[in-house]
Design an enzyme around this catalytic site. Structure first.
Site, PDB file in Angstrom:
ATOM      1  N   HIS A 132       0.791  -1.134  -0.075  1.00 33.17           N
ATOM      2  CA  HIS A 132      -0.108   0.002  -0.003  1.00 33.17           C
ATOM      3  C   HIS A 132       0.862   1.026  -0.224  1.00 33.17           C
ATOM      4  CE1 HIS A 132      -3.018   2.932   1.249  1.00 33.17           C
ATOM      5  NE2 HIS A 132      -4.011   2.093   1.213  1.00 33.17           N
ATOM      6  N   LYS A 150     -15.720   4.205  -5.296  1.00 29.79           N
ATOM      7  CA  LYS A 150     -15.217   5.194  -6.274  1.00 29.79           C
ATOM      8  C   LYS A 150     -16.374   5.247  -7.275  1.00 29.79           C
ATOM      9  CE  LYS A 150     -11.616   4.494  -8.850  1.00 29.79           C
ATOM     10  NZ  LYS A 150     -11.973   4.463 -10.301  1.00 29.79           N
TER      11      LYS A 150
END
Length: 903
Positions: free
Chosen positions: A147, A572
């Site tokens: 990440h 999203k």
């Protein structure tokens, strides 16, 4: 660093520790960086607090002048100082969390502890036998992934662990703790931390991410996971309970959009993991050899132990009558011989004689069991829970592979590779042009055939060769490490059953899928449904897949079909509320499909750290799952800074593994409730979801200039350009929101303190709704209550006054004002709606501990935001000094550490 604003009296100890660590850091800054730097840091902090209270005040107006006047060295120093403080504050916060957990556990108040969960099961009419039966067939798997928000170096993580250890040691000694010595140790560690680069100077490569994950596996999980299993075995009186916690990882196997992952990287990942776990085993066996000095002339031994000792290559006369030591010498020698086979490097310490390597971890465990059985049979229960028992449990949990590595790739890649193979083999000139049924028919025929497609003498696309190389490396890893090494191949962007059959065809090319015995395939293809449309189409896609004999054979052999559901892209795509509801409904639909096929559904939850990516309490999230969708089996991704926050030190890691286990027990065994709520309130939530998605998409996808605003008013350009992860920020070269990865999308909004993906659309959706019904849902329905609590938390960490300063980075002032005003208006609506639903007068009024922690740290996060804005402004104006880059990286890291779940 100066102390934070006063807090309620019940926070005294936390506040005192924050002040202690902040004071020590301040002393170090004065000593190492100079009084002038310290004064500048303090001035910016005070101006930041004034700005937060009233952006129009005279004191607040000093902020701009202070920042503009900073030299680059001072700007970097400020960023470094506040980032270091965020890390130290996390130590104090984690310790406060441990104390609170201990107090609540003692009072029997926490359902996320073993005691609390088992009490609630008994109250619900269940017995320990029910829990034993469930966990006997359970799989609970936190999966560690790479990440970009986790850019800390291992050196920094080690320093933070050292600070925590010093404070913990004083807790253990209590009144006898030497405070002067403790503070000297803390000052030393703080000095090292201050003088250590907090972020890497060079861009990350995949091996860096592998090393970071392995450091957590080595330092924390090797201790915690076996101890947790042993504790549950004792609690449930189930000494033979199989490991139900299986640590997973994506790092080295996830190549979706990451061109840097290939077969060599996958091999390197397994070698890195094996080095760590085999070193641990070698050290433990060596320590047991020093401990188990029992003489055969003074104690009885089992025939099996005698045989093991007699076959040992240890011929030392000093150990001639010490069968345990001779057996351990043989075990050590075999482990040492295994080490180079699995790691490609020589063992750390060579044994005194040569031996054959172990064929696998089962043989190693069997040898250890011979020793334990003899000890218990001849000396009793004192050897049931000793170092040897813990080592055997570790072998059960970790084998030689340490963590199960998932493969992942985008379905578009598989389609191109299969098309290339079929074309070169003369089977089909244009596979991509076929409709779905024609594809399925062709794939089924190829899977039923024993012949391979690949011709070693033909020419193929580089992508085809690369994918084949990765799968060859996977086949070799399975040969070396056994079936737990790789269990799943996740297919992102799944929208058809053929996407999964393509994986089985590619596995067939490397010998992992055999037409003669499809059930023996060690790797299951798992669809990943990510977007709103994919989630809505997930039921027919899975139904069609399970009609195919190949996929059904693999699933029947396991009794399980795994399906991954994505929180990030669905958010999203359609807003937090819509994503959460569509995931809930898709999970229910997928369970229906699995039930009809006679299979268990195993959901893999692709959650991130931020609420906009499914973040929040893992325990609450599991308990809130739809009825029957857990049933003892769940996998969940753990990403970025969340790994350090949840698993950074052993006691915190243990608490989080127990919380996940307790959530699975309660979700699986408590009387069903979700179905009745879903039936009663489902249409209400569906209507809210439609309204939320409409408001969200109107802003993000339909507002002219929104993309320009987003790219200027957040640090997305810096996140992409500074390469803080090993993969690109976008899947393609496109600048469209659709092609941007969900991680940088959410991370950017978190850094700019808007937190838009975690709340936008809810206020518009609730307008005109039946508030009495919503309040009842919040009170009684775990799904809806968890949704609201997560939204509260993310809104409490947002700051629209700071967000306004990020908006000032937009060159087009009219555009900035127009879009910021739209976001602020929805913020106000959502803020009012959340308070109305909860019946509170302030966010987090019902979660006072969380509110206290957030208010404690925000005065130190906000200066990082302000410094970040200033450095971004300079970088975008053309200042390419390396110190600008370093400062921005430090602020990204510090804000992420301060928010704790930003990506």
């Amino acid at each position: 660093m100066s102390p934070a604003a006063p807090l309620p009296e019940h926070g005294d100890r936390l506040r005192d520790e924050v002040r202690l660590l902040g004071g020590l850091l301040g002393e170090v800054i004065r000593a190492e960086g100079g009084q002038d730097l310290y004064d500048r840091i303090e001035a910016v902090r005070q101006a930041s607090v004034a700005y937060h209270r009233d952006p129009a005040s005279t004191d607040a107006s000093r902020l701009e002048a202070l920042l503009a006047a900073l030299s680059l060295d001072d700007a970097v120093g400020l960023a470094h100082g506040f980032a270091a403080f965020s890390l130290l504050a996390n130590v104090a916060e984690d310790r406060a969390g441990k104390r609170l957990a201990q107090e609540q556990t003692a009072a029997g108040a926490r359902p996320d502890t073993p005691e609390g969960a088992l009490q609630r099961l008994v109250a619900a009419g269940r017995t320990p036998a029910d829990a034993r039966e469930l966990l006997a067939g359970a799989l609970i798997s936190p999966v560690l992934t790479a990440h970009p928000s986790e850019v800390r170096r291992k050196s920094v993580i080690d320093r933070i662990a050292a600070v925590s250890d010093l404070l913990d040691a004083c807790d253990q000694t209590g009144a006898t703790c030497d405070l002067a010595a403790r503070n000297a140790g803390l000052r030393r560690q703080t000095t090292i931390l201050w003088a250590t680069r907090l972020v890497r100077q060079a861009g990350l490569v995949v091996q860096d991410e592998i090393d970071t994950v392995v450091s957590f596996l080595d330092r924390v999980f090797l201790e915690v996971a076996p101890a947790q299993l042993a504790d549950w075995r004792r609690r449930l009186d189930a000494p033979d309970l199989a490991p139900f916690i299986r640590i997973g990882t994506w790092v080295g196997g996830d190549r979706d959009g990451n061109p840097n992952v290939d077969g060599a990287v996958l091999t390197a990942a397994f070698r890195s993991q094996a080095r760590a776990v085999l070193r641990f085993y070698l050290d433990e066996v060596n320590a047991l050899g020093a401990e188990l000095s029992l003489s055969a002339s003074m104690s009885a031994i089992s025939p099996a132990l005698r045989a093991l000792a007699e076959t040992s290559g240890d011929r030392s006369p000093h150990r001639a009558d010490e069968p345990y030591r001779r057996a351990l010498s043989e075990i050590y020698a075999r482990l040492a011989a295994t080490f180079p086979v699995l790691t490609g490097q020589p063992a750390p310490r060579s044994p005194s004689f040569a031996a054959e390597p172990y064929a696998g971890p089962d043989a190693f465990r069997a040898d250890l069991a011979v020793l334990q059985d003899s000890l218990i049979a001849n000396h009793g229960a004192v050897f049931e829970d000793d170092r040897l028992a813990r080592l055997i449990t570790a072998a059960d949990v970790f084998g030689f592979h340490m963590a199960t590595l998932d493969l992942r790739q985008n379905s578009d890649v598989h389609e191109r590779v299969v098309a290339d193979l079929l074309k070169v083999a003369g089977v089909c000139d244009d596979y991509a042009a076929l409709d779905e049924e024609a594809r399925l028919s062709m794939l089924a025929a190829e899977l039923a055939s024993g012949r391979p497609l690949f011709n070693p003498y033909a020419a193929y696309a580089d992508e085809t060769l690369k994918e084949r190389g990765i799968l060859q490396a996977a086949a070799e890893a399975l040969r070396l490490f056994g079936p737990q090494a790789i269990r799943t191949h996740v297919v992102s962007k799944t929208d058809a059953a053929s996407d999964l059959l393509e994986v089985y065809l590619l596995l067939k090319e490397v010998g992992l899928y055999r037409a003669s015995d499809p059930a023996a395939c060690p790797v299951q293809a798992a669809p990943l449904f990510e977007t709103i449309d994919d989630l809505r189409a997930s039921r027919p896609t899975l139904e069609r897949l399970l009609k195919e004999p190949s996929a059904l054979a693999v699933a029947n052999a396991r009794g399980v079909q795994e399906v991954m559901i994505g929180y990030s892209d669905s958010n999203k795509d359609g807003s937090y509320l819509t994503s959460t509801w569509e995931l809930h409904e898709a999970s229910r639909a997928l369970k229906t499909v699995a039930d009809a096929a006679g299979l268990r559904l195993q959901l893999f939850h692709g959650r991130g750290g931020a609420v906009g990516r499914g973040g929040g309490s893992s325990f609450a999230a599991v308990v809130a799952q739809p009825q029957g969708t857990v049933a003892g089996r769940i996998r969940v991704t753990e990403q970025g800074e969340v790994i350090a926050n949840k698993y950074g030190e052993p006691e915190v890691a243990r608490r989080n593994l127990d919380a996940l286990t307790c959530g699975v027990l309660l979700a699986s065994l408590r009387p069903p409730a979700d179905e009745s709520f879903s039936e009663r309130h489902g249409e209400t939530v569906a209507a809210l979801s439609r309204a939320s998605m409409s408001a969200y998409r109107a802003l993000v996808y339909e507002t002219e200039g929104f993309i320009d605003y987003f790219r200027a008013a957040t640090p997305i350009a810096e996140i992409a350009d500074l390469k803080i992860g090993s993969r690109p920020a976008s899947r393609t070269t496109s600048t469209a929101i659709e092609d941007l990865r969900a991680i940088p999308w959410v991370f950017s909004w978190s850094q700019s303190r808007v937190m838009l993906p975690g709340w936008f659309g809810f206020g518009s959706a609730v307008a005109g709704a039946d508030m009495d019904e919503l309040q009842a849902m919040n009170r009684d329905w775990p799904f809806f209550r968890t949704l609201i609590q997560n939204m509260e938390m993310v809104m409490a960490k947002a700051d629209m006054t700071v967000a306004r300063r990020y908006a000032a980075l937009v060159p087009d002032r009219a555009l900035a004002e127009r879009i910021y005003a739209a976001i602020l208006a929805e913020w106000d609506r959502t803020h009012a709606a959340v308070l109305a639903v909860t019946g509170q007068d302030a966010l987090l009024a019902g979660q006072p501990e969380l509110d206290r922690l957030i208010r404690l740290r925000m005065p130190y996060v906000e200066p990082l935001n302000h410094v970040q804005i200033e450095l971004i402004r300079r970088r975008r104006a053309g200042d390419d000094d390396p110190r600008v880059r370093e400062g921005i990286l430090l602020t990204l890291n510090g804000v992420a550490a301060g928010l704790r779940n930003s990506g």
